[in-house]
Enzyme design. Structure first.
Site, mmCIF file in Angstrom:
data_model
loop_
_atom_site.group_PDB
_atom_site.id
_atom_site.type_symbol
_atom_site.label_atom_id
_atom_site.label_comp_id
_atom_site.label_asym_id
_atom_site.label_seq_id
_atom_site.Cartn_x
_atom_site.Cartn_y
_atom_site.Cartn_z
ATOM 1 N N ALA A 5 -13.047 -5.027 -7.619
ATOM 2 C CA ALA A 5 -12.824 -4.309 -8.850
ATOM 3 C C ALA A 5 -12.190 -2.605 -8.688
ATOM 4 O O ALA A 5 -11.844 -1.749 -9.711
ATOM 5 C CB ALA A 5 -14.014 -3.795 -9.738
ATOM 6 N N GLY A 6 -11.054 -2.744 -8.026
ATOM 7 C CA GLY A 6 -10.218 -2.059 -7.554
ATOM 8 C C GLY A 6 -9.149 -2.397 -8.881
ATOM 9 O O GLY A 6 -9.183 -2.523 -9.585
ATOM 10 N N GLY A 39 -8.297 -5.520 -8.460
ATOM 11 C CA GLY A 39 -9.197 -6.713 -9.180
ATOM 12 C C GLY A 39 -9.418 -6.418 -10.766
ATOM 13 O O GLY A 39 -9.321 -8.400 -11.621
ATOM 14 N N LEU A 71 -6.333 12.767 3.384
ATOM 15 C CA LEU A 71 -5.243 13.011 3.084
ATOM 16 C C LEU A 71 -4.113 13.461 2.640
ATOM 17 O O LEU A 71 -5.178 14.458 1.366
ATOM 18 C CB LEU A 71 -4.570 11.463 2.533
ATOM 19 N N GLU A 130 1.964 12.326 0.603
ATOM 20 C CA GLU A 130 3.256 11.967 0.605
ATOM 21 C C GLU A 130 4.180 13.241 -0.126
ATOM 22 O O GLU A 130 5.384 13.325 -0.175
ATOM 23 C CB GLU A 130 3.830 10.414 0.158
ATOM 24 N N ARG A 159 7.122 6.379 7.296
ATOM 25 C CA ARG A 159 5.976 6.977 7.276
ATOM 26 C C ARG A 159 6.013 6.756 8.981
ATOM 27 O O ARG A 159 5.536 7.341 9.451
ATOM 28 C CB ARG A 159 4.106 6.026 6.952
ATOM 29 N N HIS A 215 -4.603 5.332 8.284
ATOM 30 C CA HIS A 215 -4.686 5.417 6.481
ATOM 31 C C HIS A 215 -4.876 3.926 5.512
ATOM 32 O O HIS A 215 -5.121 3.712 4.013
ATOM 33 C CB HIS A 215 -2.851 5.722 5.981
ATOM 34 N N ARG A 244 4.792 0.185 5.372
ATOM 35 C CA ARG A 244 4.177 0.312 3.884
ATOM 36 C C ARG A 244 5.343 1.337 3.575
ATOM 37 O O ARG A 244 5.338 2.332 3.863
ATOM 38 C CB ARG A 244 3.199 -0.188 3.244
ATOM 39 N N LEU A 260 -0.042 0.749 -4.524
ATOM 40 C CA LEU A 260 -0.174 0.405 -5.618
ATOM 41 C C LEU A 260 0.165 -0.391 -6.759
ATOM 42 O O LEU A 260 -0.370 -1.452 -7.633
ATOM 43 C CB LEU A 260 -0.176 2.262 -6.799
#
Ligand code: FAD
Length: 564
Positions: free
Chosen positions: A11-12, A15, A241, A244, A275, A342, A377, A383
């Site tokens: 459920a992030g 999801g 973190l 960035e 990165r 990460h 990435r 996201l």
């Protein structure tokens, strides 16, 4: 027994976006999460989300930057979909209530991010993930009549039907310890990544590779598992973190001589190269003795060059992190950082609708590999990936559900097997090692041998250690013998998932005998398109991983040398 058209595990952001899309398409949906949905790891996302929404931008430019960032390993059909659908997705988020930062003209503000040829990262200060997740959860609550929520339920295995199709899951109610079978026409894995295979990592304790291992054990192939992202700015020691966004706002990286060393490897983009490039440059400074700090294992991130007012407004979370976890006021002095694990670019192999080769089984978000990130990435593209491919998976699964009946599957054998496995863990004697000791050794091993720089000798050593830990994990013991919130027993299951992910990562890293994206082999330092412009797929064959290859989809951008 619960039955659903579409059952989403996780459920992030991936999801929840899948659940909303499936519910809006009229399906009977359920979403399951081992923690409360708004504690999903997406909540930690800081810097923002990419979309070509500015008038002088174009999704083709976003797509090209993503292909280049991926070191040409990303599948270009999937990248085109992600980048072309991004503006509408971000505007949709804005319309449902995400309070994106605005500029003085009242327009949505965009910040610079690594590897991007222009400013295209929409953001909510440095709490973008939290803002997105809470707004999506509100939307989910609006659909409470069609979306069942199994909050604090832990999935232990996938139910596989007689034809090899996915027909649901077995899960444990974390609150009571009760085990139950859930039948579903379609299951969407949205379980996040596997950062906890490494120590330290920027990822939270719940990011343990469950979905990757569940799919792998059920026979689904994994892809690009060797590609593990080290973020250039994590706090020395804790691995927390520093977004960035800080470099996007103009912060500099300095070695012990006060030099902006990025001029050597990325003279045009400097700190805003991709990165993999920045992390490698930092590691070289550290390895060649130009690091900072007592043991020279750090690099300075100098945020003082950003106007203080802007830092306090747009980077307020890292101002707190600097103060609380490093005792540094980043608006007044440089902070010590280093590259840290990460993100994983690899995961469960899917097509552009989130479908795996197992009928009825989908994957979306960090658990999946549709290969929009390839070898590396770009910041703020994850996201986006979760939302675009979460939505597409939800839509496709809802359409599939409308064309079929509920699977007729015998759940009792799988349920009994999982109950017996958990009972056996709880009743182990104290002869072996503790779960936490094995987990620590796994994390330290991965961080030593499968990090920014790799070679055959180190990777072989890592594989040997992982295989020993796999054996030790079968005898590892726990303290808690109860049923209510027994996190110990879940930790034992998670350890098994992490070991599977780590093994697949190292096997793929051994296999890829070249340097591309996040995989830099000191024994094969060049990119080799003739032999290695292909994906490495890992499938479970008996007890161990088996390697095969699949082609990279190239639509409009031929591989070229990558310069920043
Ligand atoms: C500190 C940090 C900052 C970041 N900042 C950015 C950023 O600014 N921009 C960007 O694009 N990306 C960023 N990322 C990456 C991005 O946040 C993640 O890749 C993304 O949020 C993953 O979302 P997800 O939905 O795939 O998984 P998650 O949000 O991790 O959700 C996983 C879900 O699966 C559930 N789950 C897992 N296993 C089980 C199980 N066995 N049973 C039941 N449920 C289970 C969990 O409970 C959870 O609900 C950042 C990452 C970190 C760590």
């Amino acid at each position: 027994m619960p039955e659903h058209d579409v059952l989403i595990i996780g459920a992030g952001l991936a999801g929840q976006r899948a659940a909303l899309a499936a519910a809006e398409a009229g399906a009977n949906v359920a979403i399951m999460s081992k923690v409360h949905p708004v504690r999903s790891h997406s909540v930690a996302a800081a810097g923002g989300i990419n979309a070509a929404i500015s008038l002088d931008d174009d999704w083709h430019s976003h797509a090209y930057d993503t292909v280049k960032g991926s070191d040409f390993l990303g599948d270009q059909d999937a990248i085109e979909i992600m980048c072309s659908e991004a503006p509408a997705e971000v505007m949709h988020l804005e319309h449902i209530g995400v309070p994106f930062h605005r500029n003085d003209r009242g327009e949505m503000d965009l910040r610079a991010f690594g590897g991007a040829s222009m400013k295209r990262t929409a953001y909510v200060a440095d709490i973008t993930g939290q803002a997105l997740l809470h707004v999506l959860y509100e939307q989910l609550l609006k659909h409470h009549e069609t979306v069942a929520r199994y909050e604090e339920w832990f999935t232990t295995s996938l139910l596989i039907g007689a034809e090899g199709e996915c027909a649901g899951v077995i899960a444990r109610d974390v609150r009571s310890g009760r085990m139950e079978a859930f039948v579903a026409k379609n299951v969407i894995l949205a379980c996040g990544g596997a950062g906890q295979c490494y120590k330290p990592t920027t990822n939270g304790l719940i990011v343990t590779g469950d979905g990757i291992a569940l799919a792998y054990r059920a026979g689904a192939p994994l892809m690009d598992m060797e590609m593990v992202q080290y973020h250039p700015t994590t706090l020395v020691g804790s691995g927390i973190l520093i977004t960035e966004g800080a470099r996007g706002e103009g912060a500099h990286l300095l070695n012990s001589e006060g030099e902006r060393f990025m001029s050597k490897s990325a003279p045009n983009k400097m700190e805003l190269a991709s990165r993999d490039v920045v992390s490698r440059a930092e590691q070289i400074e550290i390895d060649e003795g130009r690091g900072v700090g007592p043991d020279k294992q750090g690099i300075y991130l100098d945020v003082t060059v950003v106007p203080r007012k802007r830092t306090l407004e747009a980077l307020r979370e890292i101002v707190s992190l600097g103060r609380d976890f490093a005792g540094v006021d980043i608006t007044r002095e440089p902070i010590m950082i280093r590259p840290g694990q990460h993100y994983i670019m690899g995961g469960v192999k899917t097509d552009i609708w989130g479908r795996t080769p197992i009928a009825g089984l989908y994957a979306a978000g960090e658990v999946a590999c549709v290969s929009v990130h390839g070898g590396n990435r770009l910041g703020a593209n994850s996201l986006l990936d979760t939302l675009i491919f979460g939505r597409r998976s939800g839509e496709n699964a809802a359409a599939r559900a409308a064309s079929m009946g509920m699977p007729d599957v015998d759940t009792s054998a799988a349920l009994k097997r999982d109950i017996a496995e958990i009972d056996a863990i709880i009743s182990r004697d104290h002869g072996g090692r503790r779960i936490s000791e094995i987990k620590d050794e796994l994390g330290v091993t991965m961080n030593k041998y499968a990090a920014v720089f790799r070679d055959a000798e180190g990777l072989d050593a890592a594989l040997g250690i992982i295989q020993r830990l796999k054996e030790e994990a079968t005898k590892a013991w726990i303290d808690d013998r109860g049923t209510v919130f027994n996190q110990d027993v879940l930790g034992a299951l998670e350890l098994g998932y992490m070991i599977d992910c780590a093994e697949a990562t190292v096997v793929a890293a051994i296999e890829r005998k070249e340097s591309r994206g996040a995989q830099f082999r000191t024994d094969f330092p060049e990119r080799n398109d003739d032999d290695w412009l292909k994906h490495i797929d890992i499938s479970l064959n008996g007890a161990g991983p088996e390697v095969s290859y699949s082609p990279v989809t190239i639509t409009q951008w031929q591989p070229e040398e990558r310069k920043y």
